[in-house]
Design a protein around this motif. Structure first.
Motif, PDB file in Angstrom:
ATOM      1  N   PHE A 139      61.665  37.259  17.434  1.00 38.02           N
ATOM      2  CA  PHE A 139      62.532  36.631  18.429  1.00 38.02           C
ATOM      3  C   PHE A 139      63.447  37.742  18.941  1.00 38.02           C
ATOM      4  O   PHE A 139      64.226  38.314  18.172  1.00 38.02           O
ATOM      5  CB  PHE A 139      63.393  35.528  17.814  1.00 38.02           C
ATOM      6  CG  PHE A 139      62.646  34.290  17.440  1.00 38.02           C
ATOM      7  CD1 PHE A 139      62.218  33.398  18.412  1.00 38.02           C
ATOM      8  CD2 PHE A 139      62.367  34.001  16.115  1.00 38.02           C
ATOM      9  CE1 PHE A 139      61.535  32.242  18.072  1.00 38.02           C
ATOM     10  CE2 PHE A 139      61.685  32.846  15.761  1.00 38.02           C
ATOM     11  CZ  PHE A 139      61.271  31.970  16.737  1.00 38.02           C
ATOM     12  N   SER A 141      66.442  38.913  21.452  1.00 40.58           N
ATOM     13  CA  SER A 141      67.537  38.541  22.326  1.00 40.58           C
ATOM     14  C   SER A 141      68.561  39.653  22.277  1.00 40.58           C
ATOM     15  O   SER A 141      69.091  39.962  21.209  1.00 40.58           O
ATOM     16  CB  SER A 141      68.173  37.216  21.863  1.00 40.58           C
ATOM     17  OG  SER A 141      69.204  36.826  22.743  1.00 40.58           O
ATOM     18  N   TRP A 146      70.915  35.468  20.419  1.00 36.36           N
ATOM     19  CA  TRP A 146      70.268  34.290  19.823  1.00 36.36           C
ATOM     20  C   TRP A 146      71.206  33.557  18.871  1.00 36.36           C
ATOM     21  O   TRP A 146      70.919  32.437  18.451  1.00 36.36           O
ATOM     22  CB  TRP A 146      69.017  34.719  19.041  1.00 36.36           C
ATOM     23  CG  TRP A 146      69.293  35.776  18.015  1.00 36.36           C
ATOM     24  CD1 TRP A 146      69.140  37.120  18.157  1.00 36.36           C
ATOM     25  CD2 TRP A 146      69.817  35.585  16.705  1.00 36.36           C
ATOM     26  NE1 TRP A 146      69.529  37.777  17.018  1.00 36.36           N
ATOM     27  CE2 TRP A 146      69.964  36.860  16.111  1.00 36.36           C
ATOM     28  CE3 TRP A 146      70.197  34.454  15.975  1.00 36.36           C
ATOM     29  CZ2 TRP A 146      70.458  37.041  14.828  1.00 36.36           C
ATOM     30  CZ3 TRP A 146      70.688  34.638  14.685  1.00 36.36           C
ATOM     31  CH2 TRP A 146      70.817  35.909  14.133  1.00 36.36           C
ATOM     32  N   ALA A 149      71.894  29.907  19.028  1.00 40.74           N
ATOM     33  CA  ALA A 149      70.789  28.979  18.765  1.00 40.74           C
ATOM     34  C   ALA A 149      70.216  29.177  17.364  1.00 40.74           C
ATOM     35  O   ALA A 149      69.091  28.788  17.094  1.00 40.74           O
ATOM     36  CB  ALA A 149      69.692  29.173  19.806  1.00 40.74           C
ATOM     37  N   ARG A 150      71.008  29.734  16.456  1.00 38.45           N
ATOM     38  CA  ARG A 150      70.470  30.104  15.150  1.00 38.45           C
ATOM     39  C   ARG A 150      69.949  28.915  14.366  1.00 38.45           C
ATOM     40  O   ARG A 150      68.959  29.031  13.648  1.00 38.45           O
ATOM     41  CB  ARG A 150      71.537  30.842  14.337  1.00 38.45           C
ATOM     42  CG  ARG A 150      72.790  30.051  14.042  1.00 38.45           C
ATOM     43  CD  ARG A 150      73.891  30.958  13.507  1.00 38.45           C
ATOM     44  NE  ARG A 150      75.092  30.234  13.130  1.00 38.45           N
ATOM     45  CZ  ARG A 150      76.011  29.820  13.981  1.00 38.45           C
ATOM     46  NH1 ARG A 150      75.842  30.014  15.274  1.00 38.45           N
ATOM     47  NH2 ARG A 150      77.089  29.185  13.565  1.00 38.45           N
ATOM     48  N   GLU A 152      68.519  26.222  15.555  1.00 39.67           N
ATOM     49  CA  GLU A 152      67.220  25.835  16.096  1.00 39.67           C
ATOM     50  C   GLU A 152      66.120  26.806  15.674  1.00 39.67           C
ATOM     51  O   GLU A 152      64.935  26.470  15.712  1.00 39.67           O
ATOM     52  CB  GLU A 152      67.291  25.769  17.627  1.00 39.67           C
ATOM     53  CG  GLU A 152      68.100  24.600  18.172  1.00 39.67           C
ATOM     54  CD  GLU A 152      69.605  24.850  18.139  1.00 39.67           C
ATOM     55  OE1 GLU A 152      70.022  25.951  17.685  1.00 39.67           O
ATOM     56  OE2 GLU A 152      70.354  23.953  18.567  1.00 39.67           O
ATOM     57  N   LEU A 153      66.492  28.019  15.286  1.00 39.92           N
ATOM     58  CA  LEU A 153      65.497  29.022  14.913  1.00 39.92           C
ATOM     59  C   LEU A 153      65.084  28.939  13.449  1.00 39.92           C
ATOM     60  O   LEU A 153      64.071  29.501  13.055  1.00 39.92           O
ATOM     61  CB  LEU A 153      66.043  30.427  15.191  1.00 39.92           C
ATOM     62  CG  LEU A 153      66.218  30.800  16.664  1.00 39.92           C
ATOM     63  CD1 LEU A 153      66.909  32.147  16.780  1.00 39.92           C
ATOM     64  CD2 LEU A 153      64.875  30.831  17.375  1.00 39.92           C
ATOM     65  N   PRO A 156      61.292  27.308  12.863  1.00 39.78           N
ATOM     66  CA  PRO A 156      60.134  28.187  13.067  1.00 39.78           C
ATOM     67  C   PRO A 156      60.130  29.391  12.138  1.00 39.78           C
ATOM     68  O   PRO A 156      59.074  29.876  11.743  1.00 39.78           O
ATOM     69  CB  PRO A 156      60.270  28.623  14.536  1.00 39.78           C
ATOM     70  CG  PRO A 156      61.669  28.308  14.931  1.00 39.78           C
ATOM     71  CD  PRO A 156      62.069  27.135  14.101  1.00 39.78           C
ATOM     72  N   LEU A 157      61.296  29.877  11.746  1.00 38.50           N
ATOM     73  CA  LEU A 157      61.325  31.005  10.824  1.00 38.50           C
ATOM     74  C   LEU A 157      60.760  30.631   9.460  1.00 38.50           C
ATOM     75  O   LEU A 157      60.109  31.441   8.802  1.00 38.50           O
ATOM     76  CB  LEU A 157      62.760  31.514  10.661  1.00 38.50           C
ATOM     77  CG  LEU A 157      63.298  32.399  11.783  1.00 38.50           C
ATOM     78  CD1 LEU A 157      64.775  32.685  11.566  1.00 38.50           C
ATOM     79  CD2 LEU A 157      62.527  33.702  11.864  1.00 38.50           C
ATOM     80  N   LEU A 165      63.856  38.487  13.047  1.00 42.47           N
ATOM     81  CA  LEU A 165      65.086  38.104  13.733  1.00 42.47           C
ATOM     82  C   LEU A 165      66.125  39.127  13.330  1.00 42.47           C
ATOM     83  O   LEU A 165      66.392  39.295  12.143  1.00 42.47           O
ATOM     84  CB  LEU A 165      65.529  36.696  13.326  1.00 42.47           C
ATOM     85  CG  LEU A 165      66.721  36.091  14.057  1.00 42.47           C
ATOM     86  CD1 LEU A 165      66.402  35.884  15.535  1.00 42.47           C
ATOM     87  CD2 LEU A 165      67.117  34.762  13.415  1.00 42.47           C
ATOM     88  N   TRP A 272      65.971  34.393   3.345  1.00 39.76           N
ATOM     89  CA  TRP A 272      65.082  34.699   4.466  1.00 39.76           C
ATOM     90  C   TRP A 272      64.647  36.162   4.417  1.00 39.76           C
ATOM     91  O   TRP A 272      63.477  36.472   4.646  1.00 39.76           O
ATOM     92  CB  TRP A 272      65.772  34.402   5.792  1.00 39.76           C
ATOM     93  CG  TRP A 272      64.891  34.708   6.960  1.00 39.76           C
ATOM     94  CD1 TRP A 272      63.812  33.991   7.378  1.00 39.76           C
ATOM     95  CD2 TRP A 272      64.974  35.839   7.825  1.00 39.76           C
ATOM     96  NE1 TRP A 272      63.231  34.613   8.469  1.00 39.76           N
ATOM     97  CE2 TRP A 272      63.924  35.736   8.756  1.00 39.76           C
ATOM     98  CE3 TRP A 272      65.850  36.934   7.915  1.00 39.76           C
ATOM     99  CZ2 TRP A 272      63.732  36.680   9.768  1.00 39.76           C
ATOM    100  CZ3 TRP A 272      65.643  37.861   8.914  1.00 39.76           C
ATOM    101  CH2 TRP A 272      64.598  37.727   9.812  1.00 39.76           C
TER     102      TRP A 272
END
Length: 278
Positions: A139, A141, A146, A149-150, A152-153, A156-157, A165, A272
């Motif tokens: 991703f 940005s 970004w 919008a963390r 919302e990410l 998918p992560l 990211l 992560w």
């Protein structure tokens, strides 16, 4: 790069020129001015960037942001965070570095193919005295935009473990000579490569047919984990073993984030960062 801005500035400028030649003309259209505005990247703008990088080697910091669009995410972007490591702001921080990032839209990879992008990444890396570097699906940005919008990410992560990211500004200040993780292209320099046992040790430990080992000058190494970058979709296939093997080797050398840029819970970020080690 665990080096001060004045030491790496000429190499960063050469790498930027290589990047500029490789991408479409005018792909980089905007730059961040000293007063915070985003201005068109015309000839005057390029001369300003050249002077900023090359003509102030003793500057405490040199921040450069070049973007494809004035407000859009993704696409072509260049970010550089140069620091004078003996400046009062960084002198007592053993993990501060100078860092640089080059990004490409997915269409560039699909049009030119992975071999071309790998060769370009290798050409860029040859210029730079890195301890660690990588190329990955991500991703993208500019300047970490970004962050808004963390949440919302996160979903998918958690499914696509091969997506990156990043936030160069903060990571480059704390990574030191540590690693960030296992990626499609993983560049290992000193002292990290030596701490991992050196090139021959890694040949033995990563003897997968998908992994290629390319020694580089100055005791450095490029590991390539497969012909194409892998998004690692956990709903379609188990975690690929060569990514996991490299992640386990690097785990003792992963850095720790000191800021809460991923969320207020640093534990989320730590998990992560180690997602391929599970």
């Amino acid at each position: 790069m665990r080096r001060s801005h004045g030491e790496v500035a000429p190499a960063v400028w050469r790498a930027l020129e290589t990047y500029r030649r490789a991408i479409p003309p005018e792909a980089l259209g905007w730059y961040g001015s000293p007063d915070g505005d985003t201005l068109p990247l015309d000839d005057k703008g390029w001369e300003h960037i050249r002077q900023k990088i090359l003509d102030r080697p003793s500057a405490n910091a040199c921040n450069v942001d070049l973007e494809e669009g004035a407000s859009e995410a993704g696409g072509y972007n260049f970010e550089y965070r140069g620091r004078r490591l003996d400046a009062p702001l960084f002198a007592h921080d053993e993990d501060a570095t100078s860092g640089v990032a080059f990004s490409f839209p997915t269409e560039y990879l699909l049009e030119h193919g992975p071999a071309h992008l790998r060769a370009l990444a290798l050409e860029l890396a040859r210029e730079l005295p890195f301890s660690f570097g990588y190329a990955s699906l991500a991703f993208v940005s500019p300047r970490g935009f970004w962050y808004a919008a963390r949440h919302e990410l996160i979903a998918p992560l958690s499914r696509y473990l091969g997506l990156d990211l990043y936030r160069l500004d903060e990571t480059s200040r704390v990574i030191g000579t540590h690693a960030r993780g296992a990626y499609w292209l993983t560049f290992l320099g000193q002292p990290l490569l030596g701490q991992l046992g050196g090139i021959e040790a890694l040949r033995d430990k990563l003897s997968f047919p998908e992994v290629s080992h390319q020694p580089m000058e100055a005791e450095r190494l490029l590991l390539t984990l497969g012909e194409w970058p892998d998004v690692i979709d956990t709903q379609k296939a188990p975690l690929v073993p060569h990514y996991r093997a490299l992640a386990h080797l690097l785990e003792p050398f992963l850095y720790e984030e000191r800021t809460g840029w991923f969320s207020l819970d640093k534990g989320n970020l730590r998990r992560w960062m180690r997602r391929l080690c599970q």
